[in-house]
Design an enzyme around this catalytic site. Structure first.
Site, short mmCIF file in Angstrom:
data_model
loop_
_atom_site.label_atom_id
_atom_site.label_comp_id
_atom_site.label_asym_id
_atom_site.label_seq_id
_atom_site.Cartn_x
_atom_site.Cartn_y
_atom_site.Cartn_z
N TRP A 101 0.83 -1.20 0.00
CA TRP A 101 0.00 0.00 0.00
C TRP A 101 0.86 1.25 0.00
O TRP A 101 0.55 2.23 -0.67
CB TRP A 101 -0.98 0.00 1.17
CG TRP A 101 -1.97 -1.14 1.09
CD1 TRP A 101 -2.13 -2.14 1.99
CD2 TRP A 101 -2.94 -1.38 0.05
NE1 TRP A 101 -3.12 -3.00 1.58
CE2 TRP A 101 -3.63 -2.56 0.41
CE3 TRP A 101 -3.26 -0.73 -1.14
CZ2 TRP A 101 -4.65 -3.10 -0.40
CZ3 TRP A 101 -4.28 -1.27 -1.94
CH2 TRP A 101 -4.95 -2.42 -1.56
N ASP A 171 -1.88 6.55 6.36
CA ASP A 171 -2.92 5.64 5.88
C ASP A 171 -3.21 4.70 7.05
O ASP A 171 -2.39 3.86 7.40
CB ASP A 171 -2.39 4.86 4.67
CG ASP A 171 -3.37 3.80 4.17
OD1 ASP A 171 -4.44 3.62 4.79
OD2 ASP A 171 -3.05 3.14 3.15
N LYS A 195 -12.19 -2.17 6.68
CA LYS A 195 -11.35 -3.04 7.50
C LYS A 195 -11.85 -3.04 8.95
O LYS A 195 -12.18 -4.06 9.49
CB LYS A 195 -9.88 -2.58 7.45
CG LYS A 195 -9.32 -2.33 6.06
CD LYS A 195 -9.10 -3.60 5.28
CE LYS A 195 -8.89 -3.40 3.80
NZ LYS A 195 -7.83 -2.49 3.40
C1 PLP Z 1 -7.21 -2.06 2.05
C2 PLP Z 1 -6.19 -1.01 2.15
C3 PLP Z 1 -6.07 0.01 1.18
C4 PLP Z 1 -6.93 0.07 -0.07
O1 PLP Z 1 -8.19 0.46 0.26
P1 PLP Z 1 -9.32 0.72 -0.86
O2 PLP Z 1 -10.43 1.27 -0.03
O3 PLP Z 1 -9.63 -0.60 -1.48
O4 PLP Z 1 -8.79 1.69 -1.83
C5 PLP Z 1 -5.10 0.97 1.37
N1 PLP Z 1 -4.29 0.95 2.45
C6 PLP Z 1 -4.38 -0.01 3.40
C7 PLP Z 1 -3.45 0.02 4.57
C8 PLP Z 1 -5.33 -1.02 3.28
O5 PLP Z 1 -5.41 -1.97 4.21
#
Ligand code: PLP
Length: 360
Positions: A101, A171, A195
Site C-alpha cells: 500500500w 494511511d 477493514k
Molecule cells: C485495504 C487497504 C487500502 C486500499 O483500500 P481501498 O479502499 O480498497 O482503496 C489501502 N491501504 C491499506 C493500509 C489497506 O489496508
C-alpha cells in the site's frame, strides 16, 4: 458451529451493527422509509452525518482545527488526493515504504510531485518497520502506513517529523479506532472503512485545516478537500448507508468502553494467537517481534515438509474462513479487527492445536 470470518477486508462487523443495518434497510428512524431510499438532504440524514462526525471527534479526542470528511474512492483515491492537495507543483514529500500500500502511495505521489523514499523494509519482504532514517528537511510531509494489512506489521510508535513545518500523513485503513492515538501528531489521516469500521464505500479523512493552502490550486472540484470541508461531505450524493454502518460501529465502540478498552482487548486477542504460534511446532511468524500487528497476524508452516498438509481445509471444516495469506506472502493470515470476538480467537487457537496433534 458458529462461523468466524478472518478476512482482511471487507471484514467482520459486530452483531449489534449488523442488526441495526438490517433494521434500517427496512425502515429508518420511524420515517416509513428505508435508509437506502432517503435523501441526503433530509434532516434525518444530515443529523446522521453530524452524529458520525461528532462520535469520531469524541472517540479519537480530535482537537480544534481538524475536519472529518466522509469521501468515496477508497483509500486508493487518497494516495492521489493527498499529494494533489498538499504539494505545490513539483513539490516533494517523504514516504516510508512498509508494504504494497505504501508503494502505491509513492507511485501516485510521483505523478504529482516527488516522493522521496526515506526507508523501505522491502529488503526483508516487509517483515519489519524501519526505525532509523533521515528525512528531507524541506519535505512537506512524511507519509506512513500505520498498519500493513498484507504483511502484518504495525507502528507501535510514530516517527517524529524533522521539518518543523512538516507533519505526518498516515494511511490508517486497517487500524483506525483500534487504539488511542495522539491526533495532534498528524496533519492528515485517511482510512477506508471496510477493514475496521464498516462496509466498503466510504473513506474517513481527518485533516488539519491549516495545512491546506488558501490559494486555489484549480483542482477538479471533487478532488479538492476544500470542496468537501465547505459542504460537510455533502457536495454530491454521499454513501449514506456506509456512513450509517460506521456510526453504528462507533456506537458499539463507545458501548464496550472506548479506545482504551478496545486497545486492551486487541492486545489480549492478538497475544493469544502469537503465543500459540510460538508454542506450536508446525507454525512460525515471519514478522519481527517488536513490529507485529495486532490487526493482521500472518503465519507460516515452520518446515517445508508440511507444505502438503491442508490447514485451510481443516479450518474451513470448523467454519473458520478467509485465513489464506496474501499471495505475496503465502501461508496464513488471521485478520482480527475490533469486531472479531474472543471466541473466534479461541476457535482458531484450538484449530491450530488440533491440527498439530493430527500431524504428529
Ligand atoms: C485495504 C487497504 C487500502 C486500499 O483500500 P481501498 O479502499 O480498497 O482503496 C489501502 N491501504 C491499506 C493500509 C489497506 O489496508
Amino acid at each position: 458451529m458458529k462461523t468466524y470470518n478472518f478476512s482482511a477486508g471487507p471484514a467482520v462487523l459486530a452483531n449489534d451493527v449488523l442488526r441495526a443495518a438490517s433494521n434500517s434497510a427496512l425502515e429508518y428512524a420511524h420515517s416509513g422509509m428505508s435508509i437506502l431510499e432517503m435523501s441526503h438532504r433530509s434532516k434525518t440524514i444530515v443529523s446522521l452525518f453530524d452524529e458520525a462526525t461528532a462520535r469520531t471527534k469524541d472517540l479519537l479526542n480530535i482537537p480544534e482545527g481538524y475536519s472529518v470528511l466522509w469521501l468515496q474512492g477508497g483509500a486508493s483515491l487518497q494516495f492521489s488526493m493527498v499529494p494533489m492537495n498538499l504539494l505545490a507543483e513539483g513539490g516533494f514529500a517523504d514516504y516510508l515504504v512498509t508494504g504494497s500500500w505504501s508503494i502505491k502511495a509513492v507511485q501516485e505521489c510521483n505523478k504529482i510531485g516527488k516522493a522521496n523514499i526515506v526507508a523501505s523494509s522491502e529488503d526483508q519482504n516487509f517483515s519489519y518497520i524501519p526505525k532509523e532514517f533521515s528525512q528531507n528537511i524541506d519535505s512537506k510531509y512524511l507519509h506512513i502506513t500505520s498498519n500493513n494489512t498484507i504483511y502484518g506489521t504495525q507502528f507501535k510508535k510514530f516517527p517524529k517529523v524533522s521539518n518543523t513545518n512538516g507533519y505526518l500523513v498516515a494511511d490508517m485503513s486497517s487500524d483506525i479506532f483500534s487504539r488511542p492515538i495522539n491526533i495532534s501528531e498528524f496533519g492528515l489521516i485517511y482510512a477506508g472503512a471496510q477493514k475496521n469500521l464498516g462496509p466498503a464505500g466510504v473513506t474517513m479523512v481527518i485533516i488539519k485545516d491549516d495545512i491546506l493552502d488558501e490559494r486555489s490550486k484549480n483542482l477538479a472540484t471533487m478532488l479538492d478537500y476544500k470542496t468537501h470541508i465547505k459542504k460537510s461531505s455533502m457536495f454530491n450524493t454521499p454513501p449514506v448507508f456506509s456512513v450509517f454502518v460506521v456510526n453504528e460501529t462507533l456506537k458499539w465502540i463507545e458501548k464496550i468502553g472506548g479506545l482504551d478498552k478496545v486497545a486492551q482487548l486487541n492486545k489480549a486477542k492478538a497475544g493469544k494467537i502469537y503465543q500459540e504460534i510460538k508454542r506450536n511446532n508446525i507454525f512460525m511468524s515471519p514478522i519481527a517481534k517488536d513490529d507485529r500487528s495486532l490487526m493482521n497476524v500472518p503465519f507460516k508452516y515452520s518446515h517445508k515438509s508440511l507444505e502438503d498438509s491442508d490447514f485451510l481445509d481443516f479450518c474451513s471444516k470448523r467454519n473458520l474462513y478467509s485465513l489464506k495469506g496474501h499471495r505475496s506472502v503465502g501461508g496464513f493470515r488471521a485478520s482480527i479487527y475490533n469486531a472479531m470476538p474472543e471466541e473466534g480467537i479461541d476457535a482458531l487457537v484450538n484449530a491450530m492445536q488440533d491440527f498439530e496433534k493430527n500431524i504428529n
